[in-house]
Design an enzyme around this catalytic site. Structure first.
Site, mmCIF file in Angstrom:
data_model
loop_
_atom_site.group_PDB
_atom_site.id
_atom_site.type_symbol
_atom_site.label_atom_id
_atom_site.label_comp_id
_atom_site.label_asym_id
_atom_site.label_seq_id
_atom_site.Cartn_x
_atom_site.Cartn_y
_atom_site.Cartn_z
ATOM 1 N N GLY A 518 145.883 -8.912 110.669
ATOM 2 C CA GLY A 518 145.527 -10.036 109.562
ATOM 3 C C GLY A 518 145.834 -9.623 107.953
ATOM 4 O O GLY A 518 145.464 -10.255 107.149
ATOM 5 N N ALA A 558 141.972 2.929 107.398
ATOM 6 C CA ALA A 558 141.514 3.610 106.088
ATOM 7 C C ALA A 558 142.355 3.045 104.749
ATOM 8 O O ALA A 558 142.747 3.861 103.942
ATOM 9 C CB ALA A 558 142.017 5.049 106.118
ATOM 10 N N SER A 559 142.794 1.794 104.655
ATOM 11 C CA SER A 559 143.300 1.127 103.561
ATOM 12 C C SER A 559 144.859 1.812 103.409
ATOM 13 O O SER A 559 144.922 2.145 102.316
ATOM 14 C CB SER A 559 142.559 1.038 102.521
ATOM 15 O OG SER A 559 141.507 0.430 102.373
ATOM 16 N N GLU A 744 139.467 -2.008 102.141
ATOM 17 C CA GLU A 744 138.143 -1.847 102.601
ATOM 18 C C GLU A 744 137.334 -1.635 101.148
ATOM 19 O O GLU A 744 136.218 -1.612 101.152
ATOM 20 C CB GLU A 744 137.935 -0.488 103.190
ATOM 21 C CG GLU A 744 138.703 -0.582 104.661
ATOM 22 C CD GLU A 744 138.812 0.810 105.103
ATOM 23 O OE1 GLU A 744 138.551 0.954 106.362
ATOM 24 O OE2 GLU A 744 138.996 1.759 104.318
#
Length: 787
Positions: A518, A558-559, A744
């Site tokens: 997503g 973790a982005s 995040e």
């Protein structure tokens, strides 16, 4: 404290920063063929059309010839000895093909071990099927395979588990209490690992302090609650197997399945073309993925397993469950001197990635402040509950919640406004890159870039009119304002591959290893290739979520995707461009330095008539270029400042978010539209952490909130406001494209901002009130009001 925003602080500047416009979500226009595909352009997501028109392909969508179905027999008790498993009645049912227990699995392969986390616990995993004992309600004990899903589910209910109940342990407080039952025999005190992280002279800092504030905080357990429950379909293929699964890491599933089945990794293909949300829990490898693969190989038929909502939440890793006892020391002017904390973190019944999030939690106690000394004692505790893992931040929101709650406690103690206290302690842009003093796995935690005072000022400027409007429109509620600052470590892993293949048809096919869930992987990669290769976006096709596309690839977590996959894509795009220009140089007999590649056409500078379509230069068999992005700085640091405005109904305890402001620094943005979507989605998730989401366990270990009837997530009615946000780019020097992660960032500080706002509101009726736990449910609000 409503109205504390003064707006009178100076705004500092940083040379590498580019201001971005403030927007409330309506300023972004639809991008057409004439819109630039350069970095930052709000290009529409290319993956959305097939999703919104019902053409997505999920793990449970496969209907293969000869397909059969698997159902899992799970323990109803949280702690018990397995006396026997009787499958005789199930096996007599027509259409039942097999019933497997732990005894039927490949010898020595009944454990899934993590590959990341504290080294002391990496050899201690969780069983694929329970053997001898069950340790949480929902643990898999056996599986049934039948011709239809209904037959499999019915037969599973005929498998009789003879269980001898044992006392259960729920929550870290009970886990470490005197005389607590033992969850894992190897750890009789229920503490799997204890340790200390420290820097500076903490004792001297507290001895010299003019003010010390302390608090006992708790973050309750939460579920991932993705819209798509976990599912897996496996089909025999040659000597191996192909697995379609709802995962964030196809390569992790591939490697574990190959090990489990004693196959070469090349004989296992794992695909996750579409995933209906992951948020961290789907980054793990699960027993059901291994079992469907095993059944497919042994039965030589496709096998599918699809979890119900309740089954998903009671078997998929959860998060939080942390008790944080924290103290903060400051001098007379409010400047921080030191921090002490003791953390008890809930591992659940087995070691999953939850053992590793303690590192994130501790690192994010630092936030954006100059902190001369810190000592954290931590204890990882076993309980009779679902193993814990990472959910939208993986320890970061808990650490930020703790430090930002204490900053408000300190401001209250010193009679300072929350923004003023933070202004006095923020790291200055002139100090960048800033060595915090903290060490993570022996490496220094160094903030690479940023202007934190500017973020604070931007946030207060954005919030001022929102606060005024909220106060004017709200009647009968206590209105409160809360501020939270955050620095987020984005990115993990040191290498990431990517490949580009250009065929004679002129289509550039881009292969990346990270699995979409997503976030907009396909748009991100195509936009980077369009910009760095000079290729028309409509002639770019991106392949992701397929273990056969590349030899390896990192997890989506973790982005890290924009940071690592983005730089890998840029690297291979630039290399492909160089190769095409070299071919054109030979063809046109012009020096490479005199050539330009744009929109798929190579031309000679200063001679517009001399040009050639780049696709015409592709050799027979196509042009294939591979590159791997490697870095010594796997983590880069994004930052943000959030201000929440809430209304609290003192009669019902209901909390509503009235307005919200975000100032952000996410490095070199790739797509402004996707960034805005990540901010909105991350904020909604953080709102759930703050006010709604709680995985509740009874004292006997029974999971009480397995479905959305009992587990509340944030939905449209909980989000009646449009967050205002603005940002600037403090370009990271830690990677070539200057990218920082965004996935995040809005989740991490929002629980703290909302908690600070709720406390601010409640102090109007009870001046000594302290918010100590999340979620802040109506019942907890009423208890706070009543004392």
């Amino acid at each position: 404290m409503v109205g504390w925003l003064s707006g009178n602080a100076s705004v500092s500047s940083l040379g590498a920063q580019t201001p971005l416009p403030a927007t409330n979500g309506s300023a972004l226009q639809r991008s057409g063929s004439g819109v630039s595909h350069a970095f930052g352009s709000p290009l529409l997501r290319v993956e959305d059309e097939h999703l919104v028109t019902g053409r997505g392909c999920y793990a449970s969508d496969h209907r293969l010839e000869g397909q059969v179905y698997m159902s899992v027999v799970r323990s109803s008790l949280a702690s018990a000895r397995i006396l026997s498993v009787d499958a005789s009645s199930a096996l007599q049912r027509p259409g039942v093909l097999a019933v497997y227990t732990a005894a039927d699995l490949p010898p020595g392969h009944n454990v899934i071990r993590e590959v990341a986390g504290p080294p002391e616990l990496l050899d201690f995993g969780r069983p694929i099927l329970a053997e001898g004992r069950v340790r949480y309600a929902g643990e898999a004990v056996a599986v049934v395979v039948a011709e239809t899903r209904y037959l499999a589910d019915d037969a599973a209910m005929d498998v009789y588990l003879d269980l001898d109940p044992l006392p259960a342990v729920t929550g870290v407080d009970r886990a470490v209490a005197s005389g607590a039952p033992t969850v894992q025999e190897r750890f009789p005190g229920n503490v799997g690992l204890s340790g200390v992280t420290e820097f500076g002279d903490v004792e001297a800092a507290f001895a010299a302090a003019a003010t010390v504030v302390s608090q006992d905080l708790f973050t309750h357990r939460v579920c991932g609650a993705a819209i798509e429950p976990r599912a897996a379909t496996a089909s025999p293929e040659g000597a191996g197997v192909r697995i379609w699964t709802s995962t964030q890491h196809v390569f992790g599933v591939r490697d574990k399945a190959a090990q489990f089945l004693s196959l070469d990794p090349t004989e296992v293909i794992v695909q996750a073309p579409d995933v209906g949300g992951g948020f961290g829990p789907k980054g793990r490898v699960y027993p059901e993925e291994m079992l469907t693969a095993l059944m497919a190989v042994r039965l030589q038929r496709p096998v599918q397993w699809v979890a119900s909502r309740g089954e998903d939440t009671s078997s998929t890793v959860q998060a939080h469950g942390s008790r944080i006892k924290i103290a903060l020391a400051a001098d007379g002017g409010g400047h921080l001197l030191g921090l002490k904390a003791t953390i008890h973190h809930d591992l659940g019944a087995y070691v999953s990635i939850g053992a590793g999030i303690i590192e994130n939690l501790i690192a994010h106690l630092l936030s954006g402040y100059v902190l001369p000394a810190m000592r954290v004692d931590y204890h990882l505790c076993f309980t009779n509950a679902v193993p814990t893992g990472t959910i939208r931040g993986g320890g970061r929101p808990q650490g930020n919640f703790a430090i930002e709650r204490m900053m408000d406690r300190l401001a209250f103690q010193l009679h300072l406004e929350p923004d003023e206290l933070r202004r006095r302690n923020l790291i200055q842009p002139s100090q960048m890159p800033y060595d915090t003093g903290h060490r993570l796995r022996g490496l220094p935690t160094v903030y690479d870039s940023g202007d934190y005072p500017r973020l604070l000022q931007m946030a207060t400027d954005l919030a001022a009119p929102e606060i005024a409007q909220a106060k004017a429109k709200t009647a009968g509620k206590l209105v409160g304002v809360g501020l939270a600052f955050a620095v987020e470590g984005t990115g993990i892993g040191v290498s990431e591959p990517a490949r580009i293949e250009i065929a004679s048809d002129g289509v550039a096919r881009v292969y990346i290893g990270s699995s979409p869930g997503g976030q907009g992987h396909l748009t991100m990669a195509s936009q980077i290739v369009a910009a760095r290769l000079g290729w028309p976006a409509e002639r770019i096709a991106v392949v992701a979520g397929d273990s056969s596309a590349l030899p390896a690839g990192g997890i989506t977590a973790a982005s890290r995707t924009a940071v690592h996959v983005g730089n890998a894509t840029s690297l291979v795009a630039r290399a492909t461009r160089t190769e095409l220009l070299r071919l054109a140089s030979d063809k046109l007999e012009v020096d490479v330095a005199d050539l330009e590649l744009a929109d798929g056409v190579i031309g000679v500078n200063g001679a517009p008539a001399r040009s050639i379509p780049a696709a015409d230069l592709v050799p027979e068999g196509g042009l294939k270029v591979s590159r791997t992005f490697s870095t010594d700085s796997p983590t880069v640091y994004a930052s943000s400042c959030h201000i929440a405005v809430v209304g609290v109904d003192p009669m019902t305890g209901m909390v509503s978010v009235l307005a919200y402001a975000i100032a952000h620094d996410l490095g070199h943005e790739i797509n402004a539209r996707i960034v805005e979507g990540q901010l909105h989605g991350g904020l909604l998730h953080g709102l759930g952490f703050a006010l709604l989401e709680e995985a509740v366990y009874a004292e006997d270990g029974t999971f009480m909130s397995p479905t959305f009837l009992d587990y509340s997530i944030a939905t449209a009615p909980d989000f009646p406001f449009t967050p205002v946000h603005a940002g600037f780019e403090s370009v990271s020097q830690a990677n070539p494209e200057g990218i920082k992660g965004a996935g995040e960032g809005a989740t991490i500080p929002s629980p703290a901002a909302i908690a600070n706002a709720v406390e601010d509101a409640l102090r109007q009726v009870r001046p000594d009130v302290v918010v100590t736990e999340i979620p802040i449910t109506p019942l907890r609000v009423r208890r706070l009001i009543s004392g």
